[in-house]
Design an enzyme around this catalytic site. Structure first.
Site, PDB file in Angstrom:
ATOM      1  N   CYS A   2       0.831  -1.204   0.000  1.00 23.73           N
ATOM      2  CA  CYS A   2       0.000   0.000   0.000  1.00 23.73           C
ATOM      3  C   CYS A   2       0.866   1.254   0.000  1.00 23.73           C
ATOM      4  O   CYS A   2       1.988   1.260   0.454  1.00 23.73           O
ATOM      5  CB  CYS A   2      -0.876   0.008   1.245  1.00 23.73           C
ATOM      6  SG  CYS A   2      -1.829  -1.499   1.406  1.00 23.73           S
ATOM      7  N   ARG A  27       3.854   1.224  -6.583  1.00 21.87           N
ATOM      8  CA  ARG A  27       3.910   0.159  -5.566  1.00 21.87           C
ATOM      9  C   ARG A  27       2.891  -0.931  -5.831  1.00 21.87           C
ATOM     10  O   ARG A  27       2.895  -1.958  -5.151  1.00 21.87           O
ATOM     11  CB  ARG A  27       3.702   0.755  -4.173  1.00 21.87           C
ATOM     12  CG  ARG A  27       4.710   1.816  -3.808  1.00 21.87           C
ATOM     13  CD  ARG A  27       4.222   2.671  -2.657  1.00 21.87           C
ATOM     14  NE  ARG A  27       4.223   1.959  -1.415  1.00 21.87           N
ATOM     15  CZ  ARG A  27       5.247   1.957  -0.539  1.00 21.87           C
ATOM     16  NH1 ARG A  27       6.310   2.657  -0.830  1.00 21.87           N
ATOM     17  NH2 ARG A  27       5.187   1.303   0.572  1.00 21.87           N
ATOM     18  N   TRP A  75      -3.236  -2.341  -1.630  1.00 20.35           N
ATOM     19  CA  TRP A  75      -2.976  -3.620  -2.307  1.00 20.35           C
ATOM     20  C   TRP A  75      -3.645  -4.656  -1.414  1.00 20.35           C
ATOM     21  O   TRP A  75      -3.172  -4.932  -0.317  1.00 20.35           O
ATOM     22  CB  TRP A  75      -1.475  -3.848  -2.440  1.00 20.35           C
ATOM     23  CG  TRP A  75      -1.109  -5.090  -3.204  1.00 20.35           C
ATOM     24  CD1 TRP A  75      -1.476  -5.421  -4.483  1.00 20.35           C
ATOM     25  CD2 TRP A  75      -0.293  -6.182  -2.746  1.00 20.35           C
ATOM     26  NE1 TRP A  75      -0.957  -6.635  -4.851  1.00 20.35           N
ATOM     27  CE2 TRP A  75      -0.221  -7.122  -3.814  1.00 20.35           C
ATOM     28  CE3 TRP A  75       0.373  -6.463  -1.569  1.00 20.35           C
ATOM     29  CZ2 TRP A  75       0.500  -8.299  -3.715  1.00 20.35           C
ATOM     30  CZ3 TRP A  75       1.103  -7.646  -1.485  1.00 20.35           C
ATOM     31  CH2 TRP A  75       1.154  -8.563  -2.538  1.00 20.35           C
ATOM     32  N   ASN A 101      -1.158   0.133   6.268  1.00 18.71           N
ATOM     33  CA  ASN A 101      -0.374  -0.764   5.420  1.00 18.71           C
ATOM     34  C   ASN A 101       0.085  -1.908   6.309  1.00 18.71           C
ATOM     35  O   ASN A 101       0.587  -1.677   7.399  1.00 18.71           O
ATOM     36  CB  ASN A 101       0.845  -0.013   4.840  1.00 18.71           C
ATOM     37  CG  ASN A 101       1.661  -0.905   3.898  1.00 18.71           C
ATOM     38  OD1 ASN A 101       1.181  -1.950   3.477  1.00 18.71           O
ATOM     39  ND2 ASN A 101       2.873  -0.492   3.602  1.00 18.71           N
ATOM     40  N   GLY A 102      -0.149  -3.156   5.891  1.00 16.16           N
ATOM     41  CA  GLY A 102       0.293  -4.313   6.688  1.00 16.16           C
ATOM     42  C   GLY A 102      -0.879  -5.200   7.042  1.00 16.16           C
ATOM     43  O   GLY A 102      -1.920  -5.173   6.380  1.00 16.16           O
ATOM     44  N   GLU A 484      16.302 -16.271 -13.649  1.00 16.24           N
ATOM     45  CA  GLU A 484      15.879 -14.864 -13.643  1.00 16.24           C
ATOM     46  C   GLU A 484      15.231 -14.508 -14.973  1.00 16.24           C
ATOM     47  O   GLU A 484      14.215 -13.812 -15.029  1.00 16.24           O
ATOM     48  CB  GLU A 484      17.079 -13.962 -13.350  1.00 16.24           C
ATOM     49  CG  GLU A 484      16.869 -12.480 -13.559  1.00 16.24           C
ATOM     50  CD  GLU A 484      15.799 -11.857 -12.665  1.00 16.24           C
ATOM     51  OE1 GLU A 484      15.264 -12.559 -11.780  1.00 16.24           O
ATOM     52  OE2 GLU A 484      15.453 -10.677 -12.897  1.00 16.24           O
ATOM     53  N   LYS A 488      11.384 -13.040 -15.334  1.00 13.51           N
ATOM     54  CA  LYS A 488      11.044 -11.797 -16.043  1.00 13.51           C
ATOM     55  C   LYS A 488       9.919 -12.031 -17.034  1.00 13.51           C
ATOM     56  O   LYS A 488       8.987 -11.241 -17.163  1.00 13.51           O
ATOM     57  CB  LYS A 488      12.295 -11.265 -16.751  1.00 13.51           C
ATOM     58  CG  LYS A 488      13.289 -10.617 -15.815  1.00 13.51           C
ATOM     59  CD  LYS A 488      12.771  -9.295 -15.349  1.00 13.51           C
ATOM     60  CE  LYS A 488      13.208  -8.818 -14.001  1.00 13.51           C
ATOM     61  NZ  LYS A 488      12.936  -9.647 -12.848  1.00 13.51           N
ATOM     62  N   GLU A 491       6.527 -12.721 -15.167  1.00 19.13           N
ATOM     63  CA  GLU A 491       5.885 -11.586 -14.480  1.00 19.13           C
ATOM     64  C   GLU A 491       5.510 -10.464 -15.441  1.00 19.13           C
ATOM     65  O   GLU A 491       4.712  -9.603 -15.105  1.00 19.13           O
ATOM     66  CB  GLU A 491       6.742 -11.079 -13.337  1.00 19.13           C
ATOM     67  CG  GLU A 491       8.111 -10.577 -13.682  1.00 19.13           C
ATOM     68  CD  GLU A 491       8.886 -10.121 -12.432  1.00 19.13           C
ATOM     69  OE1 GLU A 491       8.277  -9.805 -11.401  1.00 19.13           O
ATOM     70  OE2 GLU A 491      10.118 -10.069 -12.515  1.00 19.13           O
ATOM     71  N   HIS A 507      17.392 -35.385 -17.458  1.00 14.75           N
ATOM     72  CA  HIS A 507      16.718 -36.039 -16.317  1.00 14.75           C
ATOM     73  C   HIS A 507      15.226 -35.759 -16.322  1.00 14.75           C
ATOM     74  O   HIS A 507      14.573 -35.873 -15.288  1.00 14.75           O
ATOM     75  CB  HIS A 507      17.369 -35.553 -15.013  1.00 14.75           C
ATOM     76  CG  HIS A 507      18.818 -35.896 -14.927  1.00 14.75           C
ATOM     77  ND1 HIS A 507      19.292 -37.167 -14.703  1.00 14.75           N
ATOM     78  CD2 HIS A 507      19.913 -35.121 -15.141  1.00 14.75           C
ATOM     79  CE1 HIS A 507      20.614 -37.171 -14.722  1.00 14.75           C
ATOM     80  NE2 HIS A 507      21.027 -35.949 -14.983  1.00 14.75           N
ATOM     81  N   LYS A 609       5.389  -4.033  -5.947  1.00  9.64           N
ATOM     82  CA  LYS A 609       6.836  -3.786  -5.967  1.00  9.64           C
ATOM     83  C   LYS A 609       7.510  -4.360  -4.729  1.00  9.64           C
ATOM     84  O   LYS A 609       8.644  -4.805  -4.782  1.00  9.64           O
ATOM     85  CB  LYS A 609       7.120  -2.281  -6.041  1.00  9.64           C
ATOM     86  CG  LYS A 609       8.601  -1.931  -6.138  1.00  9.64           C
ATOM     87  CD  LYS A 609       9.256  -2.575  -7.354  1.00  9.64           C
ATOM     88  CE  LYS A 609      10.749  -2.377  -7.385  1.00  9.64           C
ATOM     89  NZ  LYS A 609      11.412  -3.217  -8.411  1.00  9.64           N
TER      90      LYS A 609
HETATM   91  C1  AGP Z   1      11.416  -9.419  -9.294  1.00 16.92           C
HETATM   92  O1  AGP Z   1      11.280  -8.924 -10.630  1.00 16.92           O
HETATM   93  C2  AGP Z   1      10.090  -9.376  -8.543  1.00 16.92           C
HETATM   94  N1  AGP Z   1       9.544  -8.079  -8.543  1.00 16.92           N
HETATM   95  C3  AGP Z   1      10.160 -10.044  -7.187  1.00 16.92           C
HETATM   96  O2  AGP Z   1      10.512 -11.388  -7.399  1.00 16.92           O
HETATM   97  C4  AGP Z   1      11.164  -9.440  -6.169  1.00 16.92           C
HETATM   98  O3  AGP Z   1      12.493  -9.693  -6.593  1.00 16.92           O
HETATM   99  C5  AGP Z   1      10.935 -10.137  -4.810  1.00 16.92           C
HETATM  100  O4  AGP Z   1       9.611  -9.869  -4.395  1.00 16.92           O
HETATM  101  C6  AGP Z   1      11.911  -9.677  -3.729  1.00 16.92           C
HETATM  102  O5  AGP Z   1      11.746  -8.298  -3.488  1.00 16.92           O
HETATM  103  P1  AGP Z   1      12.871  -7.537  -2.610  1.00 16.92           P
HETATM  104  O6  AGP Z   1      14.163  -7.651  -3.365  1.00 16.92           O
HETATM  105  O7  AGP Z   1      12.376  -6.131  -2.496  1.00 16.92           O
HETATM  106  O8  AGP Z   1      12.948  -8.231  -1.278  1.00 16.92           O
END
Ligand code: AGP
Length: 614
Positions: A2, A27, A75, A101-102, A484, A488, A491, A507, A609
């Protein structure tokens, strides 16, 4: 996660709050709302969907003038994203408004208590409980600050609460436990934000709040206390991110801007951390050299892309220091009852510094007396504040939800940590460390070279815009790069993508290979022939079964040419540093494919984020 804004001063609070929420849109959120103090009561509005929905509602039904107000982008955690569950939430009489937030973990019991006392709660949220509790306190005759202290003593879980009292336009009151909150200190005005982007166009003087603290901002002052009401201190600091740094600079997406910022970001991550002879100085590593010499195990914890950075770090740290290095997903770590001692170094990698899974994991490590070092991009965030030491990655604001420069600068910080440990423990000679540092110092140019040679990626995105699945293969430090690259694509393009260690193909995963299936292959530098040749075998295996091979290899590696349907040239760099260049084409591919598919690259669906709930 949030977004929160609070304001008290001379300006129209409506404008300051709405603009602040706009700066926090990155965010990730699903509803937005505002509450103003006006003429002895609260005036406000809240709507599901994007901020534009709220602005439209306010245009149709204008809010009254006010110089005190709060706002929120939500969020969803408890309750669907709709108008009723949007924040702010009010108490029974509508005198107190609160945003949050939380997660308030004991909200069900508190809600039951309120309802038995005749309160009518209309939403599914945990936040509304706080609004009713705060109002009970205020109606009993205490001011909002004392009310906040009293209520926070009853709450369990992770929360940032920000509230206003309709009958007291002089103040905005906030509290934090395990969730981000910063104060912006102005002239005749003060601000509250979930991060500095909420107010840096007004002031760059900030106050970082500590755990279990309440802050009261008025036009002329800021007062901090603990939940018992005892005076406390925050930490003043100057925000060195200007607004322009958080804008798009003409790119279509924050993410693309941040991909192209990576040469500078890598340079910034290295800045001031080594001398001309390659001797490292990591001043913020507030763990003594003697303690570092006693370290007999390193455990790196992280989530998502940060976890893949941790996987790369393992290869480097073990190679340079000969210390056993484990890598663990934060959310798995504390539940496996890990073996931790005073001589265990737990490294927490987090771009946001607010990831709840990682925060809770370091808290567990601290209870087990392990030393904790954070690798983080966000000054003033919770994870570095609670760690023994920190290496900031200095990537600058990373607005795109999909991490790019955050990831690459985490790699740099991990390399610096590994080299620093080797320097302190004497497992590498100074000239060996200096040689790696000199290679690192050339990486901004190497990354720029990959960006300059990335033209083929745009055509690739057009070619694969209807792909239903893409695989990624790598070996050694290229394996986390494959993971990675797959993340990408997942997501951003919302298509199936999977990364494999190339040696794992036979395998099982090779059964997935079919005609026309795109497979990205990260080829190690030729200096490690054993790895290089085995990677070529893997490429041959998938190609023989019809895969379309997109091969990332050193630009003068002629051995791969016969097996590459598409060749993406990489500069020649040491094997351990190759992730810094091999990741770039995958970032660009995912960004471009998502753009071609018409997706919101900066705010992908269902993602935030920073994941501040477990
Ligand atoms: C990565 O592209 C994502 N947005 C997500 O996996 C992110 O890396 C993960 O949530 C960890 O976030 P942080 O590095 O802020 O802890």
């Amino acid at each position: 996660m949030c977004g929160i804004v609070g304001y008290v001063g001379d300006k129209q609070a409506r404008d300051v709050v709405i603009e602040g929420l706009r700066r926090l849109e990155y965010r990730g959120y699903d509803s937005a709302g505002i509450a103003l103090v006006h003429d002895g009561t609260i005036a406000g509005d809240k709507r599901a969907g994007k901020l534009a929905n709220l602005e439209k509602a306010i245009a149709e039904t204008p809010l009254p003038p006010s110089t005190t107000g709060i706002g929120h982008t939500r969020w969803a955690t408890h309750g669907a994203p709709n108008d009723v569950n949007a924040h702010p939430h009010l108490g029974s009489t509508g005198r107190v408004a609160v945003v949050h937030n939380g997660i308030i973990e004991n909200f069900a019991r508190l809600r039951d208590e309120l309802e038995r006392a005749g309160h009518d709660l209309v939403s599914e949220t945990d936040t509304e409980v706080a609004a009713h509790l705060l109002e009970n306190e205020v109606l009993a005759g205490v001011d909002l600050t004392a009310a906040m202290q009293a209520v926070c003593r009853r709450l369990e879980g992770a929360f940032t609460l920000v509230a206003v009292d309709g009958q007291d336009p002089s103040r905005v009151v906030a509290a934090r436990r395990n969730s981000p909150l910063v104060v912006g200190i102005g002239e005749g005005e003060n601000f509250i934000g979930s991060d500095v982007a909420a107010f840096i166009e007004h002031t760059r003087e900030a106050l970082e709040l500590g755990q279990d603290q309440v802050v009261t901002i008025t036009r002329d002052g800021v007062e901090v206390s603990d939940f018992e009401g005892n005076a406390a201190e925050g930490r003043r600091y100057h925000v060195n991110w200007d607004l322009a740094a958080a804008e798009k600079d003409g790119y279509d997406w924050f993410m693309r801007k941040e991909i192209f910022e990576q040469p500078r970001a890598i340079g910034d991550a290295l800045l001031g951390r080594h001398d001309e002879n390659g001797l490292l100085q990591l001043d913020e590593v507030r763990i003594s050299d003697d303690e570092l010499r006693d370290i007999d195990k390193v455990i790196i914890i992280a989530c998502g892309s940060s976890y893949y950075a941790a996987m790369v770090a393992k290869y480097a740290i073990e190679h340079w220091t000969r210390i056993p290095c484990e890598v663990e997903l934060s959310h798995e770590f504390r539940y496996r009852d890990p073996i931790l001692t005073r001589n265990t170094l737990v490294v927490a990698i987090s771009q946001s510094g607010e990831t709840a899974d990682t925060l809770m994991a370091i808290r567990h490590a601290i209870t087990q007396k392990a030393r904790v070092l954070a690798i983080c991009n966000t000054n003033g965030s919770t994870i570095p504040r609670e760690s023994d030491a920190v290496i900031y990655t200095h990537a600058g604001p990373e607005i795109g939800v999909a991490s790019t420069k955050g990831f690459l600068t985490q790699l740099v910080a991990c390399y610096l940590l590994g080299l620093y440990l080797a320097q302190v423990r004497g497992t590498k000679y100074g000239d060996e460390i200096g040689a790696v540092v000199r290679e690192l110092a050339m990486m901004p140019d190497r990354v720029q070279q990959v960006l300059d040679d990335s033209g083929a990626i745009y055509a690739l995105a057009q070619r694969f815009k209807d792909a239903k699945s893409v695989l990624f293969l790598g070996r050694h430090a290229g394996f986390p790069v494959a993971l990675e690259g797959a993340l990408k694509l997942k997501e951003l393009a919302y298509i199936h993508a999977e990364g494999f260690a190339a040696g794992e193909l036979k395998h099982g995963p090779i059964a997935l290979i079919e005609e026309g299936l795109p497979v990205f292959c990260v080829v190690p530098p030729r200096g490690r022939d054993q790895l290089h040749d085995k990677m070529i075998s893997a490429i041959q295996e998938v190609r023989a079964r019809g895969a379309l091979t997109i091969v990332l290899a050193e630009s003068d590696d002629t051995e791969v040419v016969p097996y590459a349907d598409v060749l993406i040239p990489l500069p020649t760099v040491p094997t351990l540093l190759q992730p810094l260049v091999a990741t770039i084409p995958m970032q660009l591919f995912a960004c471009e494919l998502a753009t071609v598919m018409g997706h919101d690259v900066d705010q992908p669906r269902n993602l935030a984020k920073s994941v501040t709930v477990e």
